[in-house]
Write a protein that holds these residues in place. Sequence first.
Motif, PDB file in Angstrom:
ATOM      1  N   ASP A 254      31.202  -2.478  35.382  1.00  0.00           N
ATOM      2  CA  ASP A 254      30.860  -3.897  35.551  1.00  0.00           C
ATOM      3  C   ASP A 254      32.048  -4.746  35.131  1.00  0.00           C
ATOM      4  O   ASP A 254      32.138  -5.202  33.995  1.00  0.00           O
ATOM      5  CB  ASP A 254      29.624  -4.233  34.721  1.00  0.00           C
TER       6      ASP A 254
ATOM      7  N   ARG B 233      21.711 -10.396  31.500  1.00  0.00           N
ATOM      8  CA  ARG B 233      22.797 -11.188  32.049  1.00  0.00           C
ATOM      9  C   ARG B 233      23.054 -12.387  31.145  1.00  0.00           C
ATOM     10  O   ARG B 233      22.140 -12.934  30.552  1.00  0.00           O
ATOM     11  CB  ARG B 233      22.463 -11.681  33.463  1.00  0.00           C
ATOM     12  N   TYR B 234      24.335 -12.794  31.056  1.00  0.00           N
ATOM     13  CA  TYR B 234      24.663 -13.939  30.223  1.00  0.00           C
ATOM     14  C   TYR B 234      23.902 -15.175  30.677  1.00  0.00           C
ATOM     15  O   TYR B 234      23.634 -15.346  31.870  1.00  0.00           O
ATOM     16  CB  TYR B 234      26.163 -14.210  30.261  1.00  0.00           C
TER      17      TYR B 234
ATOM     18  N   VAL C 101      22.615 -13.619  25.680  1.00  0.00           N
ATOM     19  CA  VAL C 101      22.000 -12.818  26.735  1.00  0.00           C
ATOM     20  C   VAL C 101      20.499 -12.678  26.531  1.00  0.00           C
ATOM     21  O   VAL C 101      20.054 -11.921  25.663  1.00  0.00           O
ATOM     22  CB  VAL C 101      22.630 -11.409  26.774  1.00  0.00           C
TER      23      VAL C 101
ATOM     24  N   GLN D 250      16.783 -10.768  36.659  1.00  0.00           N
ATOM     25  CA  GLN D 250      18.107 -10.376  36.170  1.00  0.00           C
ATOM     26  C   GLN D 250      17.969  -9.906  34.734  1.00  0.00           C
ATOM     27  O   GLN D 250      17.559 -10.660  33.854  1.00  0.00           O
ATOM     28  CB  GLN D 250      19.084 -11.549  36.256  1.00  0.00           C
TER      29      GLN D 250
ATOM     30  N   SER E 119      31.225  -8.459  33.897  1.00  0.00           N
ATOM     31  CA  SER E 119      30.781  -8.600  32.507  1.00  0.00           C
ATOM     32  C   SER E 119      31.940  -8.420  31.542  1.00  0.00           C
ATOM     33  O   SER E 119      32.015  -9.096  30.506  1.00  0.00           O
ATOM     34  CB  SER E 119      29.692  -7.568  32.194  1.00  0.00           C
TER      35      SER E 119
END
Length: 332
Positions: free
Chosen positions: A181, A31-32, A40, A28, A184
């Motif tokens: 997104d 991504r957070y 991130v 990934q 997000s």
Amino acid sequence: MKLIDEDIEAIKELMRHKLQLGDTADFQFERYLSNEFPIVPDIQIKDKNNVYYIEIKRKASWEAISRLLLYQKLQGESASIVLAAKVIPNSIRLAADRAGVILVQLTDDVIVKKNDYKPRGKLTSEKAWKIIIHLIKVRRCSIRSISQDEDISYAWTHGVVKNLISRGIVNQKGNIIELADLKSLLNAVAWERPIKDLEWEEIITSFESTHDLAQTLTEYYSEGIDRVIFAVYTAATLQFGYGLRSDAVYCYATSGKVVQSIKKEYTDIESKERIKLIILKPDRIVFDNNSEIIDGVLVTSREQTLLDVAGLGYSGRDLLNDMVKQYGTNSR
């Protein structure tokens, strides 16, 4: 910051080899870290029971090591942390060894060129939210059309859109931008403006019905300077048909005076029903031309309701997705 496409496959292959990952390892990018923390890592990898947090740099730095140690501390000591760089000073090698950071030497075919634009400005400011709401409505448009339709300067609109692009929330092809997104976006809003931070007072009332409570307070505090307006679940239910909550009501109040008045008249700590009234402190104009009275209850504008429900974070995510879908459909 986003890694360019040319890097991604090369880095995947390198990590599979260096970390001895299985074929089913899940990569990934950007991504957070989690639903709790708005930070991130460049890459997160899950391989069976192993988790890796990876920072990618041209030159290894103390800042990168610090970030990796933070990821590990927040998510659990069992996670492995990896610093991949083209240039690794000897002092960094010594520190990484002592701190338990895995070092990976990047090969020449990895460019390590990143988007160097740093997001600036809040996505939840009043003007920025107008731009985002426009994108939720239409999905695809030009920056100029947003500027004209929302009466916001082109330069300011361009800056907000560039911020969204840098976060991977919006894609741009030529003059056309598109919301890409939503997840997000909603995560960013929840971390930037959590509804919890706006809570002013929580009162236990004797009301048996949330709607009755909202109607009663609307009638008593709908005129003059000291007013209330209902938000979050109550507004979502009346405007979108979603979000009914039987144990709590949220509202904004214009002043401490009205908060004290409500607290004095409506508090009943011995009530068996115990419907909570959660009073919020406005951080912007919430009484505006788009506020509306529905079934005897004054509620925030639909745009404000979307922002407030986003501020609930994960607990309001399903509700928000339904609201966004309806809002976009009804706006076309």
